[in-house]
Design an enzyme around this catalytic site. Sequence first.
Site, PDB file in Angstrom:
ATOM      1  CD  GLU A 166      -3.080  -1.083   2.254  1.00 32.10           C
ATOM      2  OE1 GLU A 166      -4.174  -1.809   2.109  1.00 32.10           O
ATOM      3  OE2 GLU A 166      -2.806  -0.404   3.176  1.00 32.10           O
ATOM      4  CD  GLU A 351      -3.917  -5.672   3.635  1.00 34.92           C
ATOM      5  OE1 GLU A 351      -4.684  -4.683   3.901  1.00 34.92           O
ATOM      6  OE2 GLU A 351      -2.633  -5.498   3.489  1.00 34.92           O
TER       7      GLU A 351
END
Length: 440
Positions: A166, A351
């Site tokens: 991320e 995720e």
Amino acid sequence: MNFKRTDFPEGFLFGAATAAYQIEGHQFGGAGSTHWDTFAAGPGNVVRAETGAVACDHYHRFAEDLDLLKDAGMDAYRFSTSWARVMPDGQTVNPEGLDFYDRLVDAMLERGLKPFQTLYHWELPSALADQGGWMNRDTCERFGDFTDVITARIGDRVASVATINEPWCVAYLSHFLGHHAPGLRDIRATARAMHHILLAHGIGMSRLRAKGMDTCGIVLNFDHTDPVDDTPAAARAAATTDAIYNRWFIEAISKGTYPAEALEGFAPHMPANWQDDMALISQPIDFLGVNYYTRHKVSADDTAVWPHTQSEEGPGAKTQMGWEIYPDGLCGFLTRISRDYVGDMPIYVTENGMAWDDNVENGAVDDRERRQFISDHVLATRRAIDDGANVRGFFYWSLLDNYEWAFGYEKRFGLIHVDFDTLKRTPKASYHALKSGIAR
């Protein structure tokens, strides 16, 4: 669950994900201080100023946690290797840290779990933060050195390696919005971090290739962005937000360019000669990890600083985080990324999960909302496969309730409930339902 394993292509992987600082217990094993430790010590940054000092004590209890993965019928485990554990000052090797990851990977393999490693999941060593962290180009080279050290130890046994988790959170959320360490609100710092985190990815990929690693990629987070209404102003605001949140990283990696809507704000603050790095940043990868949680409605706000936008949650049901539950956004991103950026490259949902205010009652946790959430998002993944996206696996976030960064230990994402006083693990109803759904 409204799905079963046989609904998916042969070889499709089901797993769960965690991150080192969020579960291991950073006070153990000679790990060094991170910028999260010092960020948490600042007023109002983290709920109750909590840190990952003990977390879930996965450092000592990993065998129990891996048994829970195996017993659920999982195929793979996505974990991260803490830079500050392996190199406490960002440069000097800590043998205890390497030994820990040796034991951890061996324990996965003993249980038939494929190790999906992430190199960096946000625990920047404080010594490198002192030198500017991701605003400093030299941090990218130090990341390359870390890549070399940890890969030399466990690279022969991991199934895949992701360089960065991320980067939007590492750069924008942390340097422009100030919600994560180092907690800045500075556009020049943001522009440099937005570029340097991708340069670190490029350097990390080059180091991995030099060691013969051939299943390497990156994990990007995506946030579904809709204009709040049908006005041209809202459409422009949504396009700018999409460029910053979603397109900046995937376009750099897949095309070697940055979107014009984002450069409108960042260009005056970018590092000198940044264009010269784009070939390194856009070198081929083997897979893309997609993290997805929610969507936002975006409107224009000419009274605000650039990007002159404001976002609000969509109208649907919300998680404990206040995030809208919107499974169609996951299907949309998987198909969009496949169509516009990576073609037939393997994609993994690395995720996807929800926080809920879970409580143990009579020795059990009835998290029926999470069961529905998982089912709906796994089915959204199935729809994306039907639409042509080459999705190879789904990792739920997270295996364990854990340290949820600025939210401390308040927000519970886990399939496993953790009592943070006793550290007792209690599988939730969602764990048992997922186990049933993916049974062979």
